[in-house]
Motif scaffolding. Structure first.
Motif, short mmCIF file in Angstrom:
data_model
loop_
_atom_site.label_atom_id
_atom_site.label_comp_id
_atom_site.label_asym_id
_atom_site.label_seq_id
_atom_site.Cartn_x
_atom_site.Cartn_y
_atom_site.Cartn_z
N LEU A 126 25.42 11.61 -37.15
CA LEU A 126 24.81 12.14 -38.36
C LEU A 126 25.77 12.13 -39.54
N ALA A 127 27.09 12.26 -39.25
CA ALA A 127 28.08 12.31 -40.32
C ALA A 127 28.60 10.93 -40.71
N SER A 128 28.23 9.89 -39.98
CA SER A 128 28.78 8.55 -40.24
C SER A 128 28.50 8.06 -41.67
N PRO A 129 27.39 8.45 -42.33
CA PRO A 129 27.22 8.02 -43.72
C PRO A 129 28.32 8.50 -44.66
N VAL A 130 29.04 9.55 -44.26
CA VAL A 130 30.14 10.04 -45.10
C VAL A 130 31.20 8.95 -45.28
N VAL A 131 31.38 8.11 -44.25
CA VAL A 131 32.36 7.03 -44.33
C VAL A 131 32.03 6.12 -45.52
N ALA A 132 30.75 5.94 -45.78
CA ALA A 132 30.33 5.06 -46.88
C ALA A 132 30.68 5.61 -48.25
N THR A 133 31.12 6.87 -48.32
CA THR A 133 31.46 7.47 -49.61
C THR A 133 32.96 7.44 -49.88
N LEU A 134 33.76 6.95 -48.91
CA LEU A 134 35.22 6.99 -49.05
C LEU A 134 35.72 5.99 -50.07
N HIS A 178 43.36 3.30 -52.14
CA HIS A 178 43.08 2.25 -53.13
C HIS A 178 42.20 1.13 -52.56
N ILE A 179 41.49 1.41 -51.45
CA ILE A 179 40.60 0.42 -50.85
C ILE A 179 39.22 0.55 -51.47
N PRO A 180 38.64 -0.53 -51.94
CA PRO A 180 37.31 -0.45 -52.58
C PRO A 180 36.26 0.18 -51.67
N ASN A 181 35.40 0.94 -52.26
CA ASN A 181 34.37 1.65 -51.51
C ASN A 181 33.44 0.70 -50.77
N SER A 182 33.24 -0.50 -51.27
CA SER A 182 32.32 -1.44 -50.62
C SER A 182 32.75 -1.75 -49.18
N PHE A 183 34.06 -1.77 -48.94
CA PHE A 183 34.54 -2.03 -47.58
C PHE A 183 34.19 -0.87 -46.65
N TYR A 184 34.31 0.35 -47.15
CA TYR A 184 33.97 1.52 -46.35
C TYR A 184 32.46 1.58 -46.08
N ARG A 185 31.66 1.12 -47.01
CA ARG A 185 30.21 1.13 -46.78
C ARG A 185 29.87 0.21 -45.60
N ALA A 186 30.54 -0.93 -45.53
CA ALA A 186 30.31 -1.83 -44.38
C ALA A 186 30.81 -1.20 -43.10
N TYR A 187 31.95 -0.49 -43.18
CA TYR A 187 32.52 0.11 -41.97
C TYR A 187 31.66 1.26 -41.45
N ALA A 188 30.94 1.95 -42.33
CA ALA A 188 30.10 3.07 -41.91
C ALA A 188 29.07 2.64 -40.88
N VAL A 189 28.56 1.42 -41.00
CA VAL A 189 27.58 0.91 -40.02
C VAL A 189 28.22 0.80 -38.64
N ARG A 200 43.98 -14.93 -55.37
CA ARG A 200 44.02 -13.50 -55.61
C ARG A 200 42.94 -12.81 -54.79
N ASP A 201 43.18 -11.54 -54.53
CA ASP A 201 42.16 -10.69 -53.92
C ASP A 201 42.28 -9.32 -54.57
N TRP A 202 41.67 -8.31 -53.97
CA TRP A 202 41.59 -7.03 -54.64
C TRP A 202 42.94 -6.31 -54.75
N ARG A 203 43.91 -6.66 -53.88
CA ARG A 203 45.17 -5.92 -53.89
C ARG A 203 46.39 -6.74 -54.29
N ARG A 204 46.25 -8.06 -54.46
CA ARG A 204 47.41 -8.88 -54.80
C ARG A 204 47.00 -10.09 -55.63
N VAL A 205 47.93 -10.58 -56.43
CA VAL A 205 47.75 -11.81 -57.17
C VAL A 205 48.94 -12.71 -56.81
N VAL A 206 48.67 -13.95 -56.44
CA VAL A 206 49.71 -14.91 -56.13
C VAL A 206 49.71 -15.95 -57.23
N VAL A 207 50.87 -16.12 -57.89
CA VAL A 207 50.96 -17.01 -59.04
C VAL A 207 52.07 -18.04 -58.83
#
Length: 575
Positions: free
Chosen positions: A385-393, A397-408, A558-565
């Motif tokens: 019942l509490a697993s949807p809370v994971v989707a709000t994390l 500095h990790i984007p919330n979209s990743f946590y929404r996928a992990y909640a499932v 590049r990704d959400w946490r690093r840029v390679v130049v």
């Protein structure tokens, strides 16, 4: 009443023997199937996630650099001396690389084998003292405990140390059994001392300090001073020194700065001060132990009872359950009062708790076990019942979209646990052992699902997705700078170390003793960047935005946490 004839008695005996053989065969078949499923999941899941930082990437890369250089004495990380830990874990990993090549499951092989070793030796000791049934329960308790089975799938030194320390405890218990011959006791105690030597080579002096603390507390509690005469101290110390001294001697001779940094900075100062900014309250490890042993939290009071109860059928003064209990309590207190705390420090207490759980479950009535199932069903249902809370994390500095996928995945994990509990409840009529076995498998599979689901968070952070784009342009001789950023995973995927710029982070010691291997500040980096030699650099998005107005930088990936130049336009990736 007429007595049965000898032919009738023989017929009945033959029938009973046949039924017994069929029952034994069926039970053996289920045991084989259970073990096979557990082992397949154990090893297959090693390669189903990318490495996450800091520990997994760090120790995979240290081992890769050791593998590439052939130097098994001076440990290096990103080509800098790295003396925070001894080399045993890395040695085992390098052997895995030698045998099976470079890869993620090879990097985790040491911890996976350590976890299995811990289960095996704990079952062996439990069987010797408490019987085969208690040994089976011990194995099931450890398999289902997330701080054991999950930790055995993260590439950290803590799990390797815990596996070796479980050998120290198990061999001690084996050697102190009253039926052990003089030769057998000597052999087990020599093995115990050897395991302590390996523990020292895994994570330093805790390998002997923790068992020593446990022995002192145990003898103070029991007044069993004769135990010290049964330790084979002289022979054991010699064996331990033969295992440990060669590496410590060689590394000290080749690196005179090693002894002070390793023994003073990494042991005394780490334990007595907050030098690494890893402080925590005295209760820091309490929720970790409860959560890490959660499937058996309902029988915690019975662990205390099992610890205090004498061993049935023996007049031995040595009390193995009490030793296991003191092992868990003393190590827990030792790290609780330390000024430096990390979750993995407490893993060595789990095998001792597993042995106590095995003893407690062996004595548990069906009624009591049924209550445990109901309690865990409530806990698992609340988790679902509490697993949807994971989707709000939105932590670290990790984007919330990743946590929404992990909640499932978290929700699915609790569903698997609930199914296991339901089947275990149905099987209770067949006995406590089969019910506990199914329950343990359900917990193990549930926590494994949650572990595999972490890939939704871990993969984007690992840099594995952008590594192929970088590798197409990065050559072995090309500098790869880490500009005010120590990336713990990308170097392993690129098979290329970083050259630190500015902040050296945990590589400060290496940067201090080998300053020629680092770039001291951004101004120095700017000069090197403009000298015309092709180079790449890894930095955070914020650093990129700060430097972009003044430096010619072409984005390679590049990704959400690093840029390679790169400093050459031809190295730029597709825009």
């Amino acid at each position: 009443m007429p007595q049965p004839t000898s032919q009738q008695r023989a017929s009945v005996a033959s029938s009973q023997s046949t039924q017994g053989a069929v029952g034994w065969s069926a039970a053996t078949g289920w045991v084989v199937l259970f073990v096979a499923v557990a082992l397949v999941v154990w090893f297959v899941s090693l390669d189903m996630r990318h490495l996450v930082g800091p520990d997994e990437g760090r120790y995979a890369e240290i081992s890769r650099e050791m593998f590439a250089s052939g130097d098994w004495v001076t440990i290096r990380y990103n080509a800098l001396k790295y003396f925070e830990k001894p080399p045993f874990h890395m040695w085992v990993t390098v052997v895995g690389y030698e045998l099976f090549g470079l890869g993620e499951w090879q990097a985790r092989l040491a911890v996976a084998l350590s976890g299995l070793l811990g289960i095996g030796v704990s079952m062996m000791a439990a069987r010797r003292w408490f019987g085969a049934r208690a040994a089976a329960f011990t194995g099931l308790a450890l398999l289902a405990a997330p701080m054991w089975s999950v930790a055995a799938h993260f590439n950290t030194l803590d799990m390797t140390l815990a596996g070796v320390m479980s050998c120290v405890l198990a061999f001690m218990l084996m050697g102190q059994h009253p039926d052990a011959s003089v030769a057998a006791r000597r052999g087990w105690m020599v093995a115990c001392w050897a395991a302590m030597g390996v523990a020292i080579l895994t994570k330093g002096l805790v390998g002997i300090a923790l068992p020593g603390l446990v022995l002192v507390v145990y003898t103070l509690v029991t007044r069993d001073w004769g135990l010290w005469r049964r330790l084979h101290l002289a022979l054991g110390v010699v064996v331990m020194l033969v295992i440990t001294v060669p590496w410590f001697y060689l590394v000290s001779v080749r690196n005179p700065e090693f002894p002070n940094f390793f023994f003073i900075h990494e042991h005394w100062q780490r334990y007595t001060s907050n030098i690494h900014s890893r402080s925590g309250s005295v209760f820091y490890f309490l929720p970790l132990v409860i959560g890490g042993f959660l499937p058996w939290a309902g029988i915690f009071p019975k662990l205390w009872t099992a610890m205090r109860a004498p061993v049935e059928g023996t007049q031995a003064r040595f009390r193995p359950a009490l030793m296991a209990g003191i092992w868990a309590i003393a190590i827990f207190v030792f790290f609780s009062i330390s000024r430096s705390k990390l979750p993995g420090y407490i893993v060595p207490v789990i095998p001792a708790l597993g042995i106590l759980a095995g003893v407690a479950l062996d004595r548990l009535s069906p009624r009591s076990w049924g209550k445990q199932l109901i309690g865990m069903a409530i806990v698992a249902a609340c988790g679902l019942l509490a697993s949807p809370v994971v989707a709000t994390l939105n932590a670290n500095h990790i984007p919330n979209s990743f946590y929404r996928a992990y909640a499932v995945w978290v929700a699915v994990a609790f569903v698997v646990m609930l199914l296991g509990i339901a089947v275990a409840r149905l099987l209770l009529r067949r006995g406590v052992l089969p019910s506990v076995a199914v329950y343990a498998m359900g917990m193990y599979l549930g926590f494994t699902v949650a572990l595999l689901g972490h890939e939704t968070v871990g993969r984007p952070a690992s840099g594995a997705d952008i590594a192929p784009q970088i590798a197409q342009k990065l050559t072995p001789e090309m500098p790869l700078y880490g500009v005010q950023m120590l990336d713990h995973t990308l170097p392993f995927y690129l098979r290329h170390p970083l050259m630190m710029v500015g902040q050296a982070d945990e590589l400060t010691f290496g940067a201090t003793v080998e300053p020629q291997r680092v770039v001291p500040d951004v101004d120095s980096f700017t000069k090197l960047w403009k000298n015309g030699q092709p180079a790449m650099a890894v930095m955070s998005p914020d650093t990129y935005l700060a430097l972009a107005p003044t430096l010619s930088m072409y984005v390679v990936a590049r990704d959400w946490r690093r840029v390679v130049v790169a400093n050459v336009a031809s190295l730029a990736g597709p825009q």
